[in-house]
Design a protein around this motif. Structure first.
Motif, PDB file in Angstrom:
ATOM      1  N   SER A  37       0.829  -1.223   0.000  1.00 15.92           N
ATOM      2  CA  SER A  37       0.000   0.000   0.000  1.00 15.92           C
ATOM      3  C   SER A  37       0.858   1.265   0.000  1.00 15.92           C
ATOM      4  CB  SER A  37      -0.940   0.017   1.212  1.00 15.92           C
ATOM      5  OG  SER A  37      -1.793  -1.104   1.188  1.00 15.92           O
ATOM      6  N   LEU A  38       1.917   1.232  -0.786  1.00 19.62           N
ATOM      7  CA  LEU A  38       2.796   2.399  -0.908  1.00 19.62           C
ATOM      8  C   LEU A  38       2.442   3.179  -2.168  1.00 19.62           C
ATOM      9  CD1 LEU A  38       6.218   0.802   0.076  1.00 19.62           C
ATOM     10  CD2 LEU A  38       4.933   2.476   1.414  1.00 19.62           C
ATOM     11  N   PRO A  39       2.739   4.484  -2.200  1.00 18.91           N
ATOM     12  CA  PRO A  39       2.488   5.266  -3.418  1.00 18.91           C
ATOM     13  C   PRO A  39       3.247   4.678  -4.610  1.00 18.91           C
ATOM     14  CG  PRO A  39       3.027   6.709  -1.568  1.00 18.91           C
ATOM     15  CD  PRO A  39       3.297   5.307  -1.111  1.00 18.91           C
ATOM     16  N   SER A  40       2.679   4.868  -5.798  1.00 16.07           N
ATOM     17  CA  SER A  40       3.309   4.318  -7.007  1.00 16.07           C
ATOM     18  C   SER A  40       4.712   4.878  -7.209  1.00 16.07           C
ATOM     19  CB  SER A  40       2.441   4.632  -8.230  1.00 16.07           C
ATOM     20  OG  SER A  40       2.276   6.042  -8.366  1.00 16.07           O
ATOM     21  N   SER A  41       4.935   6.133  -6.758  1.00 12.80           N
ATOM     22  CA  SER A  41       6.263   6.746  -6.912  1.00 12.80           C
ATOM     23  C   SER A  41       7.310   6.004  -6.088  1.00 12.80           C
ATOM     24  CB  SER A  41       6.218   8.223  -6.490  1.00 12.80           C
ATOM     25  OG  SER A  41       5.806   8.340  -5.131  1.00 12.80           O
ATOM     26  N   VAL A  42       6.906   5.508  -4.902  1.00 18.27           N
ATOM     27  CA  VAL A  42       7.840   4.772  -4.044  1.00 18.27           C
ATOM     28  C   VAL A  42       8.144   3.406  -4.660  1.00 18.27           C
ATOM     29  CG1 VAL A  42       8.192   3.762  -1.761  1.00 18.27           C
ATOM     30  CG2 VAL A  42       7.050   5.973  -1.972  1.00 18.27           C
ATOM     31  N   ILE A  43       7.099   2.740  -5.139  1.00 16.51           N
ATOM     32  CA  ILE A  43       7.296   1.442  -5.806  1.00 16.51           C
ATOM     33  C   ILE A  43       8.201   1.620  -7.025  1.00 16.51           C
ATOM     34  CG2 ILE A  43       6.154  -0.392  -7.095  1.00 16.51           C
ATOM     35  CD1 ILE A  43       5.667  -0.605  -4.127  1.00 16.51           C
ATOM     36  N   LYS A  44       8.001   2.726  -7.756  1.00 15.75           N
ATOM     37  CA  LYS A  44       8.832   3.001  -8.934  1.00 15.75           C
ATOM     38  C   LYS A  44      10.289   3.176  -8.544  1.00 15.75           C
ATOM     39  CE  LYS A  44       9.291   6.129 -12.878  1.00 15.75           C
ATOM     40  NZ  LYS A  44       8.772   7.357 -13.536  1.00 15.75           N
ATOM     41  N   ASP A  45      10.527   3.896  -7.432  1.00 12.04           N
ATOM     42  CA  ASP A  45      11.900   4.075  -6.936  1.00 12.04           C
ATOM     43  C   ASP A  45      12.534   2.740  -6.584  1.00 12.04           C
ATOM     44  OD1 ASP A  45      11.925   6.766  -7.260  1.00 12.04           O
ATOM     45  OD2 ASP A  45      11.563   7.271  -5.160  1.00 12.04           O
ATOM     46  N   VAL A  46      11.746   1.871  -5.951  1.00 11.56           N
ATOM     47  CA  VAL A  46      12.252   0.534  -5.590  1.00 11.56           C
ATOM     48  C   VAL A  46      12.632  -0.231  -6.850  1.00 11.56           C
ATOM     49  CG1 VAL A  46      11.660  -1.703  -4.596  1.00 11.56           C
ATOM     50  CG2 VAL A  46      10.960   0.394  -3.433  1.00 11.56           C
ATOM     51  N   LYS A  47      11.734  -0.233  -7.831  1.00 10.71           N
ATOM     52  CA  LYS A  47      11.980  -0.974  -9.070  1.00 10.71           C
ATOM     53  C   LYS A  47      13.191  -0.421  -9.826  1.00 10.71           C
ATOM     54  CE  LYS A  47       7.534  -2.972 -10.273  1.00 10.71           C
ATOM     55  NZ  LYS A  47       6.503  -3.084 -11.324  1.00 10.71           N
ATOM     56  N   ASN A  48      13.293   0.918  -9.874  1.00 12.62           N
ATOM     57  CA  ASN A  48      14.441   1.529 -10.549  1.00 12.62           C
ATOM     58  C   ASN A  48      15.743   1.124  -9.872  1.00 12.62           C
ATOM     59  OD1 ASN A  48      12.838   2.797 -12.422  1.00 12.62           O
ATOM     60  ND2 ASN A  48      12.798   4.764 -11.354  1.00 12.62           N
ATOM     61  N   GLY A  49      15.700   1.080  -8.525  1.00  8.43           N
ATOM     62  CA  GLY A  49      16.891   0.671  -7.774  1.00  8.43           C
ATOM     63  C   GLY A  49      17.263  -0.772  -8.065  1.00  8.43           C
ATOM     64  N   MET A  50      16.262  -1.658  -8.099  1.00 13.72           N
ATOM     65  CA  MET A  50      16.500  -3.074  -8.397  1.00 13.72           C
ATOM     66  C   MET A  50      17.074  -3.231  -9.810  1.00 13.72           C
ATOM     67  SD  MET A  50      15.459  -4.403  -5.563  1.00 13.72           S
ATOM     68  CE  MET A  50      14.332  -4.152  -4.202  1.00 13.72           C
ATOM     69  N   TYR A  51      16.512  -2.457 -10.739  1.00 14.80           N
ATOM     70  CA  TYR A  51      16.965  -2.511 -12.130  1.00 14.80           C
ATOM     71  C   TYR A  51      18.435  -2.102 -12.226  1.00 14.80           C
ATOM     72  CZ  TYR A  51      17.062  -1.568 -17.183  1.00 14.80           C
ATOM     73  OH  TYR A  51      17.381  -1.563 -18.515  1.00 14.80           O
ATOM     74  N   ALA A  52      18.804  -1.015 -11.525  1.00 13.69           N
ATOM     75  CA  ALA A  52      20.192  -0.536 -11.546  1.00 13.69           C
ATOM     76  C   ALA A  52      21.139  -1.586 -10.973  1.00 13.69           C
ATOM     77  CB  ALA A  52      20.299   0.774 -10.773  1.00 13.69           C
ATOM     78  N   ILE A  53      20.688  -2.285  -9.944  1.00 13.24           N
ATOM     79  CA  ILE A  53      21.529  -3.328  -9.325  1.00 13.24           C
ATOM     80  C   ILE A  53      21.712  -4.501 -10.282  1.00 13.24           C
ATOM     81  CG2 ILE A  53      21.610  -5.024  -7.440  1.00 13.24           C
ATOM     82  CD1 ILE A  53      20.107  -2.796  -5.762  1.00 13.24           C
ATOM     83  N   ASP A  54      20.637  -4.876 -10.991  1.00  9.82           N
ATOM     84  CA  ASP A  54      20.758  -5.946 -11.986  1.00  9.82           C
ATOM     85  C   ASP A  54      21.675  -5.524 -13.136  1.00  9.82           C
ATOM     86  OD1 ASP A  54      19.181  -7.749 -10.624  1.00  9.82           O
ATOM     87  OD2 ASP A  54      17.323  -7.144 -11.613  1.00  9.82           O
ATOM     88  N   LEU A  55      21.617  -4.241 -13.515  1.00  7.52           N
ATOM     89  CA  LEU A  55      22.523  -3.733 -14.549  1.00  7.52           C
ATOM     90  C   LEU A  55      23.977  -3.872 -14.107  1.00  7.52           C
ATOM     91  CD1 LEU A  55      20.995  -0.422 -15.998  1.00  7.52           C
ATOM     92  CD2 LEU A  55      21.401  -2.558 -17.216  1.00  7.52           C
ATOM     93  N   GLU A  56      24.233  -3.567 -12.835  1.00  2.00           N
ATOM     94  CA  GLU A  56      25.598  -3.686 -12.319  1.00  2.00           C
ATOM     95  C   GLU A  56      26.061  -5.145 -12.360  1.00  2.00           C
ATOM     96  OE1 GLU A  56      28.247  -2.415  -8.394  1.00  2.00           O
ATOM     97  OE2 GLU A  56      26.066  -2.469  -8.268  1.00  2.00           O
ATOM     98  N   ARG A  57      25.166  -6.051 -11.991  1.00  2.00           N
ATOM     99  CA  ARG A  57      25.505  -7.483 -12.064  1.00  2.00           C
ATOM    100  C   ARG A  57      25.881  -7.876 -13.493  1.00  2.00           C
ATOM    101  NH1 ARG A  57      20.324 -10.677 -12.246  1.00  2.00           N
ATOM    102  NH2 ARG A  57      20.470  -9.667 -14.301  1.00  2.00           N
TER     103      ARG A  57
END
Length: 349
Positions: free
Chosen positions: A114-134
């Motif tokens: 039940s978090l705002p979509s902007s927070v979920i987006k930040d989480v997803k962007n962070g996960m994406y950046a970490i996968d890019l680093e991998r």
């Protein structure tokens, strides 16, 4: 750079040994958990710093935290969401306050929190950046692109970078930039120490009491060969006490101190210019704003553009005519008004 397809990731992982696979997988999980905690802390307005561990942040948040992300493998769905759906990726979250654990798929993960979509987006962007680093590390490993970290092992490097190097894995570009920033700071500290040792004991005692940023600026000024100009004794006494002492010790001034000295000298010059005027001229100039006073005093010794005879018949403000009558300089906008008035008069004649 775009993410590798999962099949490509698994093929690249096949080139690593067990220790490397474990290190890379574990490290990415920890980074994703850290990213989740940072986003949630920012959303809740909780102050965190680099020295805080994930556990410290969790204690402050007292909310749902990411425990793990499980990957069942390419084209496999061995895990279950709490809603019953089969999953390849399973998000395990725990409520730090209640101890409740949930095992969710991506969609339920978003909905349950039940978090705002902007927070979920930040989480997803962070996960994406970490996968890019991998993926970057995997590609560099395949191409045998290794950074010569052995030349920098004398530095205080983050332990995860050292562990990654010792596991035989390349560094990402961001990690390399971090190492180079740490090295640049180290080299600068060596330089500053050398410059400090060149000072005499009185200068060292003075410099030691300065804050870190001011000390750095002063010592680098010494390296650049910056020397202060001659300051008459009577002038020095007018400066702030610290600036006086600095000059007496033949130490360069900081940029802000130089600006203060320039402003002091300018103010002194303007006071002298003001007192060189007649009482009536002085009273007239003081009726202007501070900014206009400064502009007038800067040109008070220059030749005047107009005499009272040349403008007395022009339709001008009384103030301008009085100013010219007192043999005082004009502001740019006043000169413009005179030019406009002259052109109008010529057009009428």
């Amino acid at each position: 750079m775009v993410l590798l397809a999962q099949k490509e990731v698994e093929a690249a992982m096949g080139n690593l040994n067990e220790e490397q696979i474990y290190f890379l997988t574990y490290r990415m999980k920890i980074k994703k958990k850290s990213r989740w905690l940072q986003v949630l802390a920012n959303y809740k307005g909780i102050d965190i710093d680099e020295k805080m561990s994930n556990q410290d942040i969790e204690e402050k948040i007292k909310d749902w935290v990411l425990v793990d992300i499980l990957d069942g493998g390419y084209k496999k769905r061995p895990y279950k969401c709490d809603c019953g759906q089969s999953l390849r990726f399973q998000y395990i979250i725990q409520n730090k306050k209640e101890g409740t654990v949930r095992q969710l798929g991506e969609n339920c993960f978003e909905n349950y929190l039940s978090l705002p979509s902007s927070v979920i987006k930040d989480v997803k962007n962070g996960m994406y950046a970490i996968d890019l680093e991998r993926d970057e590390i995997l590609i560099k490993y395949k191409k045998n692109l290794f950074y010569p970290l052995a030349s920098y092992m004398h530095l205080s490097l983050p332990q995860d970078i050292i562990d990654q190097y010792e596991a035989g894995l390349p560094l990402s570009d961001n990690q390399i930039k971090l190492v180079e920033r740490i090295n640049a700071r180290y080299e600068e500290e060596k330089k500053l120490s050398f410059l400090f040792q060149r000072l005499n004991i009185n200068q060292q005692q003075f410099v030691s009491k300065m804050n870190q940023e001011d000390r750095r600026e002063l010592l680098l000024s010494i390296e650049d060969g910056c020397a202060e100009g001659f300051f008459p004794d009577e002038e020095i006494l007018e400066y702030e006490e610290t600036t006086q002492r600095q000059i007496q010790l033949h130490l360069p001034l900081l940029e802000r101190q130089k600006q203060e000295v320039r402003e002091w000298k300018l103010a002194k010059d303007r006071q002298e210019q003001l007192h060189s005027l007649t009482p009536e001229q002085r009273e007239f100039i003081l009726s202007f704003s501070k900014e206009d006073q400064a502009a007038l005093l800067d040109t008070v010794q220059k030749p005047l553009y107009y005499s009272i005879e040349s403008i007395k018949n022009l339709p001008l403000e009384t103030r301008i005519k009085k100013q010219v009558e007192l043999n005082l300089p004009l502001l740019k906008e006043q000169i413009y008004q005179i030019n406009v008035a002259q052109n109008r008069l010529q057009n009428l004649s």
